[in-house]
Design a protein around this motif. Structure first.
Motif, PDB file in Angstrom:
ATOM      1  N   PRO A 182       0.820  -1.217   0.000  1.00  0.00           N
ATOM      2  CA  PRO A 182       0.000   0.000   0.000  1.00  0.00           C
ATOM      3  C   PRO A 182       0.854   1.268   0.000  1.00  0.00           C
ATOM      4  CG  PRO A 182       0.095  -0.907   2.201  1.00  0.00           C
ATOM      5  CD  PRO A 182       0.838  -1.867   1.298  1.00  0.00           C
ATOM      6  N   ILE A 183       2.171   1.122   0.041  1.00  0.00           N
ATOM      7  CA  ILE A 183       3.055   2.282  -0.042  1.00  0.00           C
ATOM      8  C   ILE A 183       3.711   2.290  -1.418  1.00  0.00           C
ATOM      9  CG2 ILE A 183       3.491   2.317   2.443  1.00  0.00           C
ATOM     10  CD1 ILE A 183       6.240   1.139   1.908  1.00  0.00           C
ATOM     11  N   GLY A 184       4.084   3.467  -1.864  1.00  0.00           N
ATOM     12  CA  GLY A 184       4.736   3.584  -3.162  1.00  0.00           C
ATOM     13  C   GLY A 184       6.190   3.157  -3.061  1.00  0.00           C
ATOM     14  N   ILE A 185       6.644   2.388  -4.032  1.00  0.00           N
ATOM     15  CA  ILE A 185       8.032   1.929  -4.043  1.00  0.00           C
ATOM     16  C   ILE A 185       8.623   2.239  -5.418  1.00  0.00           C
ATOM     17  CG2 ILE A 185       9.616  -0.010  -3.770  1.00  0.00           C
ATOM     18  CD1 ILE A 185       7.438  -1.389  -2.082  1.00  0.00           C
ATOM     19  N   LEU A 186       9.785   2.856  -5.392  1.00  0.00           N
ATOM     20  CA  LEU A 186      10.492   3.252  -6.600  1.00  0.00           C
ATOM     21  C   LEU A 186      11.929   2.766  -6.467  1.00  0.00           C
ATOM     22  CD1 LEU A 186      10.529   5.156  -9.163  1.00  0.00           C
ATOM     23  CD2 LEU A 186      11.231   6.953  -7.589  1.00  0.00           C
ATOM     24  N   ILE A 187      12.424   2.044  -7.450  1.00  0.00           N
ATOM     25  CA  ILE A 187      13.799   1.545  -7.424  1.00  0.00           C
ATOM     26  C   ILE A 187      14.541   2.164  -8.593  1.00  0.00           C
ATOM     27  CG2 ILE A 187      15.291  -0.491  -7.488  1.00  0.00           C
ATOM     28  CD1 ILE A 187      12.946  -2.099  -6.332  1.00  0.00           C
ATOM     29  N   VAL A 188      15.649   2.841  -8.263  1.00  0.00           N
ATOM     30  CA  VAL A 188      16.456   3.522  -9.279  1.00  0.00           C
ATOM     31  C   VAL A 188      17.896   3.039  -9.181  1.00  0.00           C
ATOM     32  CG1 VAL A 188      14.986   5.575  -9.316  1.00  0.00           C
ATOM     33  CG2 VAL A 188      16.949   5.489  -7.764  1.00  0.00           C
ATOM     34  N   GLU A 189      18.639   3.254 -10.251  1.00  0.00           N
ATOM     35  CA  GLU A 189      20.059   2.945 -10.220  1.00  0.00           C
ATOM     36  C   GLU A 189      20.763   4.023  -9.403  1.00  0.00           C
ATOM     37  OE1 GLU A 189      21.595   2.595 -14.182  1.00  0.00           O
ATOM     38  OE2 GLU A 189      20.223   0.958 -14.683  1.00  0.00           O
ATOM     39  N   LYS A 190      21.644   3.599  -8.516  1.00  0.00           N
ATOM     40  CA  LYS A 190      22.341   4.585  -7.679  1.00  0.00           C
ATOM     41  C   LYS A 190      23.212   5.500  -8.537  1.00  0.00           C
ATOM     42  CE  LYS A 190      25.284   5.204  -3.701  1.00  0.00           C
ATOM     43  NZ  LYS A 190      26.109   4.594  -2.694  1.00  0.00           N
ATOM     44  N   SER A 191      23.836   4.954  -9.566  1.00  0.00           N
ATOM     45  CA  SER A 191      24.716   5.761 -10.411  1.00  0.00           C
ATOM     46  C   SER A 191      23.948   6.762 -11.270  1.00  0.00           C
ATOM     47  CB  SER A 191      25.553   4.849 -11.313  1.00  0.00           C
ATOM     48  OG  SER A 191      24.709   4.080 -12.145  1.00  0.00           O
ATOM     49  N   ASN A 192      22.658   6.506 -11.500  1.00  0.00           N
ATOM     50  CA  ASN A 192      21.814   7.412 -12.273  1.00  0.00           C
ATOM     51  C   ASN A 192      20.430   7.440 -11.626  1.00  0.00           C
ATOM     52  OD1 ASN A 192      20.424   8.921 -14.116  1.00  0.00           O
ATOM     53  ND2 ASN A 192      20.730   7.541 -15.838  1.00  0.00           N
ATOM     54  N   PRO A 193      20.234   8.284 -10.612  1.00  0.00           N
ATOM     55  CA  PRO A 193      18.985   8.261  -9.852  1.00  0.00           C
ATOM     56  C   PRO A 193      17.738   8.661 -10.638  1.00  0.00           C
ATOM     57  CG  PRO A 193      20.459   9.975  -9.030  1.00  0.00           C
ATOM     58  CD  PRO A 193      21.197   9.229 -10.080  1.00  0.00           C
TER      59      PRO A 193
ATOM     60  N   PHE B 182       7.689   5.318  -0.207  1.00  0.00           N
ATOM     61  CA  PHE B 182       6.913   6.530   0.000  1.00  0.00           C
ATOM     62  C   PHE B 182       5.627   6.205   0.752  1.00  0.00           C
ATOM     63  CE2 PHE B 182       9.442   7.233  -3.749  1.00  0.00           C
ATOM     64  CZ  PHE B 182       9.903   8.527  -3.598  1.00  0.00           C
ATOM     65  N   ILE B 183       5.357   6.996   1.790  1.00  0.00           N
ATOM     66  CA  ILE B 183       4.100   6.884   2.521  1.00  0.00           C
ATOM     67  C   ILE B 183       3.324   8.175   2.271  1.00  0.00           C
ATOM     68  CG2 ILE B 183       3.022   6.653   4.792  1.00  0.00           C
ATOM     69  CD1 ILE B 183       5.636   5.210   5.670  1.00  0.00           C
ATOM     70  N   ASN B 184       2.152   8.054   1.691  1.00  0.00           N
ATOM     71  CA  ASN B 184       1.322   9.201   1.344  1.00  0.00           C
ATOM     72  C   ASN B 184       0.792   9.841   2.632  1.00  0.00           C
ATOM     73  OD1 ASN B 184      -0.752  10.926   0.544  1.00  0.00           O
ATOM     74  ND2 ASN B 184      -1.456   9.577  -1.082  1.00  0.00           N
ATOM     75  N   VAL B 185       1.097  11.130   2.821  1.00  0.00           N
ATOM     76  CA  VAL B 185       0.627  11.824   4.024  1.00  0.00           C
ATOM     77  C   VAL B 185      -0.366  12.945   3.691  1.00  0.00           C
ATOM     78  CG1 VAL B 185       2.678  11.259   5.391  1.00  0.00           C
ATOM     79  CG2 VAL B 185       2.621  13.396   4.108  1.00  0.00           C
ATOM     80  N   ASN B 186      -0.887  12.958   2.471  1.00  0.00           N
ATOM     81  CA  ASN B 186      -1.862  13.995   2.108  1.00  0.00           C
ATOM     82  C   ASN B 186      -3.066  13.989   3.039  1.00  0.00           C
ATOM     83  OD1 ASN B 186      -0.173  14.637   0.013  1.00  0.00           O
ATOM     84  ND2 ASN B 186      -1.769  14.666  -1.525  1.00  0.00           N
ATOM     85  N   GLU B 187      -3.591  12.821   3.348  1.00  0.00           N
ATOM     86  CA  GLU B 187      -4.752  12.739   4.242  1.00  0.00           C
ATOM     87  C   GLU B 187      -4.388  13.207   5.652  1.00  0.00           C
ATOM     88  OE1 GLU B 187      -7.874  12.192   3.254  1.00  0.00           O
ATOM     89  OE2 GLU B 187      -7.015  12.096   1.233  1.00  0.00           O
ATOM     90  N   ARG B 188      -3.188  12.917   6.081  1.00  0.00           N
ATOM     91  CA  ARG B 188      -2.730  13.374   7.392  1.00  0.00           C
ATOM     92  C   ARG B 188      -2.672  14.899   7.431  1.00  0.00           C
ATOM     93  NH1 ARG B 188       2.896  10.980   9.117  1.00  0.00           N
ATOM     94  NH2 ARG B 188       1.952   9.186   8.121  1.00  0.00           N
ATOM     95  N   ILE B 189      -2.231  15.503   6.332  1.00  0.00           N
ATOM     96  CA  ILE B 189      -2.172  16.966   6.257  1.00  0.00           C
ATOM     97  C   ILE B 189      -3.575  17.561   6.263  1.00  0.00           C
ATOM     98  CG2 ILE B 189      -1.577  18.891   4.723  1.00  0.00           C
ATOM     99  CD1 ILE B 189       0.978  17.320   4.024  1.00  0.00           C
TER     100      ILE B 189
END
Length: 172
Positions: free
Chosen positions: A48-59, A150-157
């Motif tokens: 339920p959280i967003g996950i993004l995986i990038v190359e460290k050498s090219n973020p 990433f944890i979405n905090v829009n609702e918390r705001i």
């Protein structure tokens, strides 16, 4: 056999045949690694959280991205894979003061709640997604990757803003 024809002594011998079937140590490691990969893949796709995986050498080069992250941002996976500009437009970790194209009152309102998030993402539609972001590094197949959670905090705001409005109304 006893005179009645029933056995009075029973001998059972067990031989462990699994020793002949045991894989070598490296085969066990491969099995464990594959099981671990399957568990990670399941968590990655069903999270339920967003996950993004990038190359460290090219973020800006996205290697993997889960559907939750795509839904939050309004982009489809192919847009991340085909165009490095997409990840740049998300403006990860840019300071609130540097947000362009929004009113000063909006910046003030958001700055009240910046303790609730550490990252904001600009959605495809121009809206904002405020999130808590955590990063880990992973080495796999001689590459080093960064995994951003990433944890979405829009609702918390929104809830904090509503709470502040209610407190203000109670004071008056």
């Amino acid at each position: 056999l006893s005179p009645k024809g029933t056995p009075f002594q029973l001998m059972i011998y067990f031989t462990d045949k699994t020793q002949d079937l045991q894989p070598e140590d490296n085969q066990w490691l491969e099995i464990l690694l594959r099981e671990s990969e399957l568990r990670f893949e399941k968590v990655f796709h069903q999270s339920p959280i967003g996950i993004l995986i990038v190359e460290k050498s090219n973020p800006h080069k996205v290697k993997y991205i889960n559907q939750t992250f795509c839904e939050w941002t309004g982009y489809i996976q192919e847009e991340f894979f085909e165009n490095e500009q997409t990840i740049k437009s998300l403006r990860i970790n840019q300071k609130i003061e540097e947000i362009s194209g929004v009113s000063e009152s909006f910046k003030k309102q958001i700055s009240k709640y910046k303790h609730l998030f550490d990252t904001y993402l600009v959605r495809k539609n121009g809206g904002f997604l405020f999130a808590e972001m955590r990063t880990n590094e992973l080495e796999y197949n001689n590459y080093t990757y960064q995994i951003h959670y990433f944890i979405n905090v829009n609702e918390r705001i929104k809830a904090a803003d509503l709470h502040a409005q209610c407190q203000h109304l109670l004071k008056t």
